[in-house]
Design an enzyme around this catalytic site. Structure first.
Site, PDB file in Angstrom:
ATOM      1  N   ARG A   4      56.406  28.592  50.986  1.00 54.44           N
ATOM      2  CA  ARG A   4      56.894  28.789  49.585  1.00 54.44           C
ATOM      3  C   ARG A   4      57.934  27.632  49.165  1.00 54.44           C
ATOM      4  NH1 ARG A   4      57.741  33.489  51.758  1.00 54.44           N
ATOM      5  NH2 ARG A   4      59.897  34.567  51.619  1.00 54.44           N
TER       6      ARG A   4
ATOM      7  N   HIS B  90      65.650  30.955  49.095  1.00 52.83           N
ATOM      8  CA  HIS B  90      65.279  32.296  49.012  1.00 52.83           C
ATOM      9  C   HIS B  90      66.342  33.064  48.260  1.00 52.83           C
ATOM     10  CE1 HIS B  90      61.703  31.573  51.264  1.00 52.83           C
ATOM     11  NE2 HIS B  90      62.566  30.845  52.210  1.00 52.83           N
ATOM     12  N   GLN B  91      65.915  34.142  47.686  1.00 53.19           N
ATOM     13  CA  GLN B  91      66.830  34.753  46.996  1.00 53.19           C
ATOM     14  C   GLN B  91      68.013  35.473  47.624  1.00 53.19           C
ATOM     15  OE1 GLN B  91      66.228  37.859  43.222  1.00 53.19           O
ATOM     16  NE2 GLN B  91      65.621  39.146  45.238  1.00 53.19           N
TER      17      GLN B  91
ATOM     18  N   ASN C 202      55.503  37.504  44.906  1.00 47.93           N
ATOM     19  CA  ASN C 202      56.520  37.930  43.775  1.00 47.93           C
ATOM     20  C   ASN C 202      55.608  38.565  42.688  1.00 47.93           C
ATOM     21  OD1 ASN C 202      58.214  34.737  43.946  1.00 47.93           O
ATOM     22  ND2 ASN C 202      58.752  36.755  44.858  1.00 47.93           N
TER      23      ASN C 202
ATOM     24  N   ARG D  31      65.691  28.632  43.983  1.00 47.93           N
ATOM     25  CA  ARG D  31      64.582  29.407  44.662  1.00 47.93           C
ATOM     26  C   ARG D  31      63.171  28.609  44.809  1.00 47.93           C
ATOM     27  NH1 ARG D  31      64.372  35.401  42.418  1.00 47.93           N
ATOM     28  NH2 ARG D  31      62.845  35.503  44.099  1.00 47.93           N
ATOM     29  N   HIS D  32      62.522  28.977  45.629  1.00 46.32           N
ATOM     30  CA  HIS D  32      61.279  28.411  45.665  1.00 46.32           C
ATOM     31  C   HIS D  32      60.409  28.758  44.080  1.00 46.32           C
ATOM     32  CE1 HIS D  32      59.917  32.580  46.284  1.00 46.32           C
ATOM     33  NE2 HIS D  32      60.786  32.525  47.289  1.00 46.32           N
TER      34      HIS D  32
ATOM     35  N   GLU E 279      64.164  33.547  54.524  1.00 46.03           N
ATOM     36  CA  GLU E 279      64.781  34.617  53.811  1.00 46.03           C
ATOM     37  C   GLU E 279      64.847  35.748  54.787  1.00 46.03           C
ATOM     38  OE1 GLU E 279      66.030  35.821  51.652  1.00 46.03           O
ATOM     39  OE2 GLU E 279      64.488  36.571  49.770  1.00 46.03           O
TER      40      GLU E 279
END
Length: 479
Positions: free
Chosen positions: A323, A412-413, A278, A271-272, A343
């Site tokens: 990011r 991304h997540q 966040n 991930r970034h 994302e």
């Protein structure tokens, strides 16, 4: 205003397709079969493998001498036919359940049925999206040698009698190195050769292959009255021959097979670094890295230098959001930006905290947990939409064939959850809850029948953005 919505899907008959494998032993049939089933399940289709070898082990035991496969032995030949017919019967019975299937959300694999999402409470805010055109299909992979035209004719007729479309997939390999490597890597670890001396096992399996070669007939366009759809995959992707393939599912399978190869390779993803959103608990947006995230970006090149084998090239893939590009800014490798890696689009909930979403849309916020994969944000996406968007990325990873050229995805997540679930064969229910922590690099190495995983943490503190699955029994894989 509700952030989610439901679309009514028209009632359509489920597409039923039997993919019948053809080929001598150790030619990669089961490898191809598993790949197809996993790919289709990830896209949201019902898929299941019927492996005749597993049926044989149950019926007569795993350890059998090579002459059990001798076609000139009538007793053994009849026993093998009984086993193959039982697998075919079970496959057709499985197709018989298609009419009772939910419109979307339940994917059956070789491991058995998942709990269909339609068995859970729903609300009018649920977004229901089918897989592909006309909703999800039912695809069975009948994994056996099916080495004669007569045998294939019988399977063809049974499928037609039961309203099941059929396509044959022949795996041909004339590369002795690939065959021997397959025998050593896969076959010797199978239940058939537990405890046997490796050299004797190779000799026994080689004689088994010779038995099948005696009467083997390659697929021919004239079979089945000239109406036979088939694909021939030569040397696991070096060449693909297509005959009379038709329809959406068959076309997707051909497209997938044309991108397969068996080059040893590894992928890295992370991930970034921690972002300002966040830290603030907000979702989506295009925020900059936090100070801790910037430290992670600075440390990332050192970790890769330590973990990458010497002489290995690296290409970095990022999204188009700041990011990820900031995280990759210290990496002195070629970089590509993919819009597909952006994302998950949270629509009207973009740049809100979960507390704000719960306050503004309380009913939808709680109900989203009932079927997180299918929920679509108003003006945004669902995880199902995201999977469809990521298909070109998966294809590019599958077709990547440079042995000493690794790929690092800075993503991304939600995006990395979907990619991770594809390679690790997670269900669609589990996919939205896979734990992908910040400041951790994951290395995946695809194997013949699975995927090896290594994780490397960089000791820079970051917030935990993971929200666990509300069903404790299903939450184990996210731990």
């Amino acid at each position: 205003m509700s952030p989610y919505f439901r679309t009514a899907a028209p009632h359509v008959a489920a597409t039923k397709l039997a993919c019948v494998m053809v080929g001598l032993p150790a030619r990669g049939k089961t490898y191809v079969a598993r790949k197809i089933a996993r790919y289709l399940a990830w896209l949201g289709h019902h898929s299941r493998i019927f492996n005749v070898g597993n049926y044989r082990r149950v019926a007569v035991g795993a350890v059998q001498p090579h002459d059990f496969f001798d076609p000139t032995n009538p007793a053994y030949a009849e026993k093998r036919k009984e086993v193959a017919d039982k697998a075919l019967e079970d496959m057709l019975s499985w197709f018989g359940k298609a009419g009772d299937a939910p419109a979307t959300g339940a994917v059956l694999t070789k491991d058995g049925p998942m709990t269909p999402v339609t068995s859970r409470p729903r609300s009018d805010s649920l977004s229901v999206v089918g897989a592909g055109t006309g909703g999800p299909g039912w695809v069975a992979v009948y994994d056996a040698t099916n080495s004669t035209a007569e045998r294939r004719q019988g399977i063809y007729e049974e499928c037609l009698r039961n309203g099941v479309d059929i396509m044959f997939i022949e795996s041909i390999c004339d590369n002795d190195d690939i065959i021997l490597a397959n025998i050593k890597e896969v076959k010797l670890s199978s239940p058939d050769y537990v405890g046997m001396d490796p050299e004797k096992a190779v000799e026994d399996f080689s004689r088994r292959i010779q038995h099948y070669q005696m009467g083997y007939q390659t697929l021919d366009p004239s079979e089945c009255s000239g109406n036979i759809p088939f694909v021939k995959v030569i040397n696991v992707g070096d060449q693909v021959i297509v005959n009379k393939v038709k329809g959406y599912l068959q076309s997707r399978i051909v497209y997938f097979l044309m991108n397969l190869n068996i080059t040893p390779k590894s992928f890295f993803f992370t991930r970034h670094g921690e972002s300002m959103y966040n830290v603030q608990g907000k979702i989506g947006g295009d925020a900059d890295l936090s100070p801790q995230g910037m430290r992670f970006a600075q440390r990332l090149p050192g970790l890769l230098a330590d973990k990458l084998p010497k002489e290995t090239k690296l290409t970095v893939w990022t999204s188009t959001l700041k990011r990820t590009m900031q995280t990759a800014s210290h990496l002195e490798f070629p970089q590509l930006q993919w819009k597909q890696l952006d994302e998950l689009d949270s629509g009207v909930c973009d740049e809100l905290t979960y507390e704000e979403i719960a306050e503004r849309y309380p009913n939808d916020f709680s109900e989203r947990d009932l079927d997180k994969f299918n929920y679509r944000y108003h003006g945004g996406e669902s995880y199902r939409d995201l999977v469809q968007r990521l298909e070109p990325v998966i294809m590019e990873l599958e077709r990547h064939h440079e042995r000493d050229h690794a790929i690092l995805i800075v993503g991304h997540q939600a995006v990395l959850r979907a990619i991770y679930a594809y390679f690790l064969n997670y269900s669609l229910d589990e996919l939205p809850y896979v734990k992908i922590p910040l400041h951790t690099v994951v290395k995946l190495t695809p194997k013949a029948y699975g995927c090896a995983e290594e994780r490397y943490e960089i000791d820079i503190p970051a917030v935990d953005t993971h929200r666990g699955m509300p069903h404790p029994a299903l939450d184990a894989k996210s731990k």
